[in-house]
Design a protein around this motif. Structure first.
Motif, PDB file in Angstrom:
ATOM      1  N   ARG A 103       0.807  -1.216   0.000  1.00  0.00           N
ATOM      2  CA  ARG A 103       0.000   0.000   0.000  1.00  0.00           C
ATOM      3  C   ARG A 103       0.838   1.264   0.000  1.00  0.00           C
ATOM      4  O   ARG A 103       0.392   2.312  -0.429  1.00  0.00           O
ATOM      5  CB  ARG A 103      -0.899   0.000   1.248  1.00  0.00           C
ATOM      6  N   ASN A 104       2.057   1.163   0.545  1.00  0.00           N
ATOM      7  CA  ASN A 104       2.890   2.352   0.720  1.00  0.00           C
ATOM      8  C   ASN A 104       4.333   1.956   0.467  1.00  0.00           C
ATOM      9  O   ASN A 104       4.912   1.169   1.210  1.00  0.00           O
ATOM     10  CB  ASN A 104       2.725   2.897   2.147  1.00  0.00           C
ATOM     11  N   THR A 105       4.919   2.488  -0.597  1.00  0.00           N
ATOM     12  CA  THR A 105       6.285   2.104  -0.964  1.00  0.00           C
ATOM     13  C   THR A 105       7.325   2.670  -0.003  1.00  0.00           C
ATOM     14  O   THR A 105       8.488   2.273  -0.049  1.00  0.00           O
ATOM     15  CB  THR A 105       6.613   2.574  -2.390  1.00  0.00           C
ATOM     16  N   THR A 142       0.092  -2.523  -8.444  1.00  0.00           N
ATOM     17  CA  THR A 142      -0.779  -1.898  -7.443  1.00  0.00           C
ATOM     18  C   THR A 142      -0.787  -0.390  -7.649  1.00  0.00           C
ATOM     19  O   THR A 142       0.062   0.172  -8.337  1.00  0.00           O
ATOM     20  CB  THR A 142      -0.280  -2.200  -6.019  1.00  0.00           C
ATOM     21  N   ARG A 143      -1.728   0.268  -7.011  1.00  0.00           N
ATOM     22  CA  ARG A 143      -1.826   1.717  -7.137  1.00  0.00           C
ATOM     23  C   ARG A 143      -0.624   2.426  -6.512  1.00  0.00           C
ATOM     24  O   ARG A 143      -0.184   3.471  -7.001  1.00  0.00           O
ATOM     25  CB  ARG A 143      -3.145   2.194  -6.533  1.00  0.00           C
ATOM     26  N   SER A 144      -0.081   1.873  -5.430  1.00  0.00           N
ATOM     27  CA  SER A 144       1.082   2.513  -4.808  1.00  0.00           C
ATOM     28  C   SER A 144       2.294   2.445  -5.733  1.00  0.00           C
ATOM     29  O   SER A 144       3.062   3.413  -5.841  1.00  0.00           O
ATOM     30  CB  SER A 144       1.408   1.852  -3.465  1.00  0.00           C
ATOM     31  N   GLN A 147       1.790   4.911  -8.538  1.00  0.00           N
ATOM     32  CA  GLN A 147       2.081   6.271  -8.073  1.00  0.00           C
ATOM     33  C   GLN A 147       3.583   6.501  -7.982  1.00  0.00           C
ATOM     34  O   GLN A 147       4.085   7.558  -8.381  1.00  0.00           O
ATOM     35  CB  GLN A 147       1.427   6.491  -6.718  1.00  0.00           C
ATOM     36  N   GLN A 148       4.318   5.524  -7.471  1.00  0.00           N
ATOM     37  CA  GLN A 148       5.765   5.653  -7.377  1.00  0.00           C
ATOM     38  C   GLN A 148       6.395   5.816  -8.763  1.00  0.00           C
ATOM     39  O   GLN A 148       7.372   6.550  -8.938  1.00  0.00           O
ATOM     40  CB  GLN A 148       6.344   4.427  -6.683  1.00  0.00           C
ATOM     41  N   TYR A 153      -2.892   4.204 -12.937  1.00  0.00           N
ATOM     42  CA  TYR A 153      -2.940   2.793 -12.561  1.00  0.00           C
ATOM     43  C   TYR A 153      -3.108   1.894 -13.783  1.00  0.00           C
ATOM     44  O   TYR A 153      -2.392   0.896 -13.946  1.00  0.00           O
ATOM     45  CB  TYR A 153      -4.092   2.566 -11.575  1.00  0.00           C
TER      46      TYR A 153
END
Length: 377
Positions: A103-105, A142-144, A147-148, A153
């Motif tokens: 969820r969070n890189t 994934t969406r995270s 985003q990175q 997406y």
């Protein structure tokens, strides 16, 4: 379920890990990689494998490490040097499949560097047991991660599947020429001379080492999906190298890294950003200041940088060097290469004003190999 997810699972199980009936397989599934985890479990069941599933959560890791810091009351936490339960799991496994996502890189960004180092050192035996399996690492889009990578997406999904769902056997045949050149060589020199960046001029020995044709399968001593690189384990490094591709190290953005080598060891370094994170890596242990890998990216299906080493180091027109651990597949039987608790890759764009030489002969110039159309000798 998106049919591409099932195709991804089939490539991972059949081509990459070569799972057979009766194999004991450990599968680690990241937070937002559930769909691919389900497809992989289904494929393993169809093939008659035995499955143990782990929850590979960066947020859980952060909670554990921050708790250890709090419990240590200002000191560096003391971790068990031999976590026997986890080690035994991998010692009993035939294969290990890591499905990344999350969820969070940057979930562990606030964990102290000393804590990271202590934890990495304490898990050396676990890491060795895991690497003795037929292990393969991949990611679910994934969406995270999108985003990175700075992508929508849906755009990122297309990017991932273009890199993963390809004719790996054909790519292996293409990369064989680079493997042969490295296997027959004794010394590699990398030179870049650009007006907008510091120069690179670095030499390293590869005599007696075996290059890996990393075609996304354990049958090729390759453990990443996607892959598409040829790598070896250099030593006796001299000179300086500049790495212009940004990367994330320990949840910290690092860019414009400059390393100076003498007698095989990093004796000076700098970074335009994230220098403390770089220093933390180099200070992990003695082996962290020596090279463990020289890799040449050859997967032209990866057409942009995404701040994910799984993809970026495989991109065509790039070269990467890793400080830290050398891979056994590159070493003569019975010989130990560089040993370290870390293995951190740093990447250079060599699409212009650059050349790679093996024993004085130019093998790649400005991203084009000598066996390709358009090569300038």
């Amino acid at each position: 379920m998106d049919e591409r997810v099932r195709e991804h699972a089939e490539v991972l199980v059949d081509w990459s890990a070569r799972v057979e009936a009766g194999d004991d397989v450990v599968v680690s599934v990241a937070e937002d990689a559930h769909d691919l985890g389900v497809a992989v479990a289904e494929a393993l069941g169809e093939r008659g494998a035995n499955v143990t599933t782990l929850y590979g959560s960066a947020e859980l890791s952060r909670a554990y490490l921050k708790g250890a810091e709090a419990g240590a009351d200002g000191d560096v936490p003391a971790f068990d040097d031999d976590p026997a339960v986890e080690r035994a799991l991998f010692e009993a496994a035939d294969a290990y499949l890591r499905i990344g996502g999350g969820r969070n890189t940057t979930a562990t960004a606030d964990v102290e560097s000393e804590t990271r180092q202590a934890y990495a050192k304490a898990r050396r035996d676990v890491r060795e047991a895991r690497m003795d399996t037929d292990w393969v690492s991949t990611v679910h889009p994934t969406r995270s991660l999108a985003q990175q990578a700075g992508m929508a997406y849906e755009e990122y999904q297309e990017f991932v599947y273009d890199a993963v769902l390809r004719d790996w056997e054909a790519l292996a045949d293409e990369m064989a020429a680079m493997k042969d050149a490295l296997d027959q060589g004794d010394e590699v020199r990398i030179v870049t001379e650009r007006d907008d960046a510091p120069d690179t001029d670095i030499t390293m020995s590869i005599a007696g080492r075996t290059a890996v044709n990393s075609a996304a399968s354990v049958a090729y001593d390759s453990h990443n999906l996607p892959s598409g690189e040829v790598f070896t384990a250099p030593y006796d490094t001299e000179g300086e190298a500049f790495f212009d591709v940004p990367m994330t190290i320990d949840a910290t953005r690092v860019r414009d890294v400059h390393l100076v080598f003498e007698d095989g060891e990093v004796v000076d370094f700098s970074a335009g950003a994230g220098e403390d994170a770089l220093a933390s890596v180099l200070d992990t242990d003695a082996g962290a200041r020596r090279l463990g890998e020289l890799g040449i990216g050859m997967n032209r299906g990866i057409d942009r940088f995404t701040d994910s080493i799984l993809f970026d180091e495989k991109m065509g027109d790039t070269i990467h060097l890793a400080v830290g651990r050398a891979y056994d597949a590159c070493l003569p039987e019975g010989e130990s290469g560089n040993d370290s608790a870390v293995h951190v890759d740093m990447i250079s764009d060599v699409s212009a004003d650059s050349r790679l030489e093996i024993d004085g002969e130019v093998v790649q110039r400005n991203g084009t190999f000598r066996w390709e159309n358009g090569f300038e000798g």
